[in-house]
Each structure stands twice: as C-alpha cells, then as structure tokens.
Design a protein around this motif. Structure first.
Motif, PDB file in Angstrom:
ATOM      1  N   MET A 171       0.841  -1.176   0.000  1.00 60.71           N
ATOM      2  CA  MET A 171       0.000   0.000   0.000  1.00 60.71           C
ATOM      3  C   MET A 171       0.891   1.247   0.000  1.00 60.71           C
ATOM      4  SD  MET A 171      -3.163   0.837   2.417  1.00 60.71           S
ATOM      5  CE  MET A 171      -4.203   2.161   1.979  1.00 60.71           C
ATOM      6  N   ILE A 172       0.536   2.214  -0.797  1.00 59.42           N
ATOM      7  CA  ILE A 172       1.302   3.443  -0.896  1.00 59.42           C
ATOM      8  C   ILE A 172       0.939   4.365   0.265  1.00 59.42           C
ATOM      9  CG2 ILE A 172       1.690   5.512  -2.304  1.00 59.42           C
ATOM     10  CD1 ILE A 172       1.344   3.785  -4.748  1.00 59.42           C
ATOM     11  N   ASP A 173       1.950   4.899   0.903  1.00 59.31           N
ATOM     12  CA  ASP A 173       1.755   5.825   2.013  1.00 59.31           C
ATOM     13  C   ASP A 173       0.892   7.003   1.557  1.00 59.31           C
ATOM     14  OD1 ASP A 173       2.960   8.438   3.495  1.00 59.31           O
ATOM     15  OD2 ASP A 173       2.995   6.683   4.825  1.00 59.31           O
ATOM     16  N   SER A 174       0.018   7.479   2.415  1.00 55.85           N
ATOM     17  CA  SER A 174      -0.901   8.562   2.047  1.00 55.85           C
ATOM     18  C   SER A 174      -0.166   9.862   1.717  1.00 55.85           C
ATOM     19  CB  SER A 174      -1.938   8.801   3.142  1.00 55.85           C
ATOM     20  OG  SER A 174      -1.316   9.218   4.335  1.00 55.85           O
ATOM     21  N   ALA A 175       0.953  10.138   2.376  1.00 55.07           N
ATOM     22  CA  ALA A 175       1.721  11.350   2.064  1.00 55.07           C
ATOM     23  C   ALA A 175       2.273  11.284   0.644  1.00 55.07           C
ATOM     24  CB  ALA A 175       2.860  11.523   3.069  1.00 55.07           C
ATOM     25  N   ILE A 176       2.767  10.113   0.269  1.00 58.32           N
ATOM     26  CA  ILE A 176       3.287   9.917  -1.094  1.00 58.32           C
ATOM     27  C   ILE A 176       2.149  10.056  -2.096  1.00 58.32           C
ATOM     28  CG2 ILE A 176       4.361   8.264  -2.672  1.00 58.32           C
ATOM     29  CD1 ILE A 176       6.322   9.198  -0.534  1.00 58.32           C
ATOM     30  N   SER A 177       1.053   9.397  -1.816  1.00 57.99           N
ATOM     31  CA  SER A 177      -0.119   9.459  -2.703  1.00 57.99           C
ATOM     32  C   SER A 177      -0.604  10.894  -2.878  1.00 57.99           C
ATOM     33  CB  SER A 177      -1.237   8.587  -2.134  1.00 57.99           C
ATOM     34  OG  SER A 177      -2.361   8.617  -2.960  1.00 57.99           O
ATOM     35  N   ASP A 178      -0.686  11.629  -1.776  1.00 63.92           N
ATOM     36  CA  ASP A 178      -1.141  13.022  -1.841  1.00 63.92           C
ATOM     37  C   ASP A 178      -0.226  13.865  -2.723  1.00 63.92           C
ATOM     38  OD1 ASP A 178      -3.231  12.381  -0.168  1.00 63.92           O
ATOM     39  OD2 ASP A 178      -2.321  13.282   1.620  1.00 63.92           O
TER      40      ASP A 178
END
Length: 162
Positions: free
Chosen positions: A1-8
């Motif tokens: 799962m991709i970290d939310s900070a990276i995704s954002d």
C-alpha cells in the motif's frame, strides 16, 4: 500500500493526468486497416484506442499490428489494408482503468504500458492516462518530498548474536 503522504504528493497535479477522449486519436473497429494506417502514421502514436459504436473501448491498435498483416514471405501486400478491418487485428482484452487517480493501480499498470485507457460505465472510453504525466508527478515527488515532510531513516535494530 502506498503511504498517504506519497499518494497526496503524486496527486497534486492530477488535473493533468486524464487526457480527455476528445483529444485522443482513435479508430473504430470496423474501419479499414488503410484508414487506421493513415491515422497512426499521421498522429505518430505507438498505439491508439479502438472504439465501437457509442465510444465503447474494445481494444488497442499499433502500426506493427497493421504491418504484420502486410508482410508476406516474399513481398509486401498492401491490398490487405483495404480487405481487412481494425477489428481483425487489434489487441483485445487490454488493461483499462475506471479511476485515473487510483495511485496504486495506475502505477502498477503503467510499468508495462505507455498509457492506460480510462473508461466509465459500459466501457465508455473517456480518455487516457499516460506514463509521461505520472512520471512528471513522480519527478515532483522525489524533488520536493523533503520540502513538505521531515524524512528520517528508521532506526535499524542491531542483528542478534547467535
């Protein structure tokens, strides 16, 4: 799962991800190969979406798919371009996405594809997402993450003595 900070951060430029269908060269599955040959030659894309009727995505077509039909053992048969249609040679069962902003799915599929067709209900073609636009976002991420987040290595535990 991709970290939310990276995704954002990857999604900061998401308005550039979707190239709308109206801006994408396409052919119909019942078009002649001659027509498709001319379209591909003119737009100079490696592949283009193939549609049926009311903008239903049914495949992809590339120049090698067309030229492969023309190549014989001894000569080049251009007459086949008028005899066959796009549907006879197109790539079927192509990966398509519904959400051009699903970071995990898009990044996984773009590894092997220069672009992904985007579809809505009933496989309606709505545009494409290109690897190039995603790479621009990835470039932004790697050059700016330290400006938005404090990065520290996770302390590694020392190896146990056995």
């Amino acid at each position: 799962m991709i970290d939310s900070a990276i995704s954002d951060m990857l999604l900061e430029n998401k308005e550039h991800f979707l190239i709308p269908a109206s801006s994408v060269a396409t052919v119909q599955e019942d078009n002649s190969l001659m027509h498709a040959f001319l379209v591909l030659n003119k737009v100079r894309y490696s592949k283009i979406p193939v549609l049926r009727g009311d903008d239903e995505l049914v495949g992809l077509l590339s120049m090698p798919m067309i030229t492969n039909e023309m190549l014989g053992m001894e000569d080049l048969d251009t007459d086949v371009l008028d005899k066959k249609c796009v549907g006879d040679v197109m790539e079927k069962n192509v990966p398509a996405i519904e959400n051009p902003y699903d970071v995990e799915e898009v990044m996984h599929l773009l590894v092997d594809n220069p672009f992904l067709p985007v579809v809505a209900d009933h496989n309606e073609f709505t545009g494409i997402v290109t690897r190039k636009e995603w790479m621009k976002s990835f470039n932004f991420l790697v050059h700016n993450i330290d400006k938005q987040y404090k990065l520290e290595p996770i302390k590694q535990s020392e190896p146990a003595n056995h």
